[in-house]
Write an enzyme that holds these catalytic residues in place. Structure first.
Site, PDB file in Angstrom:
ATOM      1  N   GLY A  13     -36.938 -29.831 -16.096  1.00 49.51           N
ATOM      2  CA  GLY A  13     -38.169 -29.333 -16.704  1.00 49.51           C
ATOM      3  C   GLY A  13     -38.452 -30.020 -18.029  1.00 49.51           C
ATOM      4  N   TYR A  28     -39.861 -23.870  -7.366  1.00 51.56           N
ATOM      5  CA  TYR A  28     -39.552 -22.543  -7.894  1.00 51.56           C
ATOM      6  C   TYR A  28     -40.655 -21.621  -7.402  1.00 51.56           C
ATOM      7  CZ  TYR A  28     -35.997 -23.749 -11.482  1.00 51.56           C
ATOM      8  OH  TYR A  28     -34.861 -24.122 -12.152  1.00 51.56           O
ATOM      9  N   HIS A  82     -26.414 -25.954 -11.864  1.00 49.87           N
ATOM     10  CA  HIS A  82     -27.536 -26.164 -12.775  1.00 49.87           C
ATOM     11  C   HIS A  82     -27.046 -26.804 -14.083  1.00 49.87           C
ATOM     12  CE1 HIS A  82     -31.697 -24.384 -12.162  1.00 49.87           C
ATOM     13  NE2 HIS A  82     -31.873 -24.926 -13.344  1.00 49.87           N
TER      14      HIS A  82
END
Ligand SMILES: Cc1cc2nc3c(=O)[nH]c(=O)nc-3n(C[C@H](O)[C@H](O)[C@H](O)COP(=O)(O)O)c2cc1C
Length: 408
Positions: free
Chosen positions: A81, A132, A288
């Site tokens: 992101g 997402y 992650h």
């Protein structure tokens, strides 16, 4: 930027100097005590090689295929992101760098650029799109349809984010609101007053960021409602968190998406079986980068479990903690088809945009080549369990810096 970046860690050092702390920490941070972020690295360090000496392997063959796509070497760019905040080249620059290295970028829903740009400006490679459930199911359906129209053929569904991980660096730096949404999503007088002291010492970044028009927004979020009306990131995140991605979602995703589906965020053989049962064509073992559940296991430590569970029928990819070509070799030796990198290419992007990402990919490629030459293996296909010492043996003959890691 000069080409004297000789390792991922050197790219990291330069990114750290160049970026304001609030931005660097956003890349660097892990959840809570950052145990898993550290464990990812230590777990790789614990795995020692078993070289075949006296073998001239020449130029080893690094090529592989992932879901039938040929790659020049087994390293993909993970979805991340906020890329436009690190460098104006943003997601499109990273995708072009991946394309020129003949590999794939996974374009994130929250990359900071329109998902269409990742494909149209991404150098013509078959990039993947990461989903997402922003805006809940209705929002995700729109994202899926748009990704399909944009030309993506592989969808990566992140299943490890029922809530956003608690990254204390971001909270300390004033970079996020409770719940994980950014504290600034546009530049106004109030945010300038608040953030100016934090960024003033980084004029090169400020200049770049200002010239690009302060790209802070999340354009994929703006287009989530089917009637075209705007929705805020906060509202879209609320809808996502109130119905995060579950295996049941794979059913409607499979019926709506004609391409391949990959489950990202798998940490056990049981979950890998569940993913495959729900229709996943491949799985990505990922914690992650330690940004979600702290004290989750290092990914390399669960690789064997996942490969034993689904590896004969399903491709298994892995990310979290890859910093060297030798880490790529370790993961392949233990059964991964390929790996993804997150922070390493973000450091490169921050330092030199598209070219910086390309340099990081080239470093990993050179390191992997050298590792194979030193291991006496002619190709990545020759890497298998015989290329590394068994874990007991590794521990016995281990390096000092590898002590104290989490996991088996
Ligand atoms: C700044 C940053 C943002 C990220 N954003 C996302 C995201 O939007 N979606 C996602 O699935 N993973 C995201 N990740 C996780 C990466 O896809 C990947 O799993 C992780 O970075 C791999 O670990 P590494 O950074 O040690 O290579 C993000 C990681 C970083 C560092």
């Amino acid at each position: 930027m000069t080409t004297t970046i000789y390792s991922v860690d050197e790219a990291r050092r330069r990114a750290r100097r160049l970026l304001p702390k609030v931005v660097f920490d956003f890349i660097e941070g892990g959840a809570d005590d950052e145990l898993t972020t550290k464990a990812n690295r230590r777990a790789f360090d614990r795995i020692l090689f078993r070289p075949l000496t006296g073998v001239d392997v020449g130029e080893p063959d690094l090529r592989t295929t992932v879901l039938d796509t040929e790659l020049s070497f087994p390293v993909l760019l993970a979805p991340c992101g906020g890329l436009s905040m690190f460098h104006p080249d943003g997601q499109a620059g990273a995708a072009r760098a991946a394309a020129s290295a003949h590999t794939i970028a996974v374009v994130g829903t929250l990359s900071g650029s329109l998902l269409e740009k990742g494909m149209s400006d991404g150098g013509g490679a078959p990039h993947w799109f990461q989903l997402y459930k922003l805006g809940g199911r209705a929002g995700a359906e729109r994202l899926v349809d748009r990704a399909s129209e944009a030309g993506y053929r592989t969808l990566v569904v992140s299943v490890d984010t029922p809530v956003v991980g608690h990254k204390e660096r971001d909270i300390r730096n004033g970079g996020v609101r409770p719940g994980g949404t950014p504290a600034i999503d546009r530049v106004d007088l109030a945010s300038m007053i608040r953030f100016a002291p934090k960024v003033a010492a980084h004029p090169r970044w400020v200049y770049r960021f200002a010239r690009a028009g302060f790209p802070l927004g999340q354009p994929n979020v703006d287009m989530l409602q089917s009637d075209g009306s705007p929705i805020s990131l906060e509202k879209a995140t609320e809808a996502w968190m109130s119905s995060p991605a579950t295996w049941a979602d794979f059913e409607w995703i499979r019926s709506r998406w004609s391409g391949r589906v990959v489950a990202k965020g798998i940490l056990s053989g049981d979950d890998a079986r569940r993913a495959v049962g729900a229709g996943a064509d491949a799985v990505i073992i990922s914690n992650h980068g330690g940004r979600q559940l702290d004290a989750a296991p290092a990914t390399i430590n669960v690789l064997q479990d996942v490969v034993e569970a689904v590896g004969t029928t399903t491709e298994v990819l892995l990310d979290s903690g890859i910093r060297r070509g030798s880490d790529v070799a370790r993961a392949l030796a233990l059964g991964a088809r390929a790996v993804l990198i997150g922070r390493p290419y973000l450091y490169g992007l921050a330092v030199g945009g598209e070219r910086g990402v390309r340099i990081v990919l080239d470093i990993l490629r050179d390191e992997l080549t050298r590792t194979l030459q030193l291991l006496g293996r002619q190709s990545v296909a020759e890497l298998d369990r015989s290329s590394v010492l068994a874990s007991g043996e590794s521990a016995q003959r281990g390096c000092d810096n590898a002590q104290g890691s989490l996991g088996p």
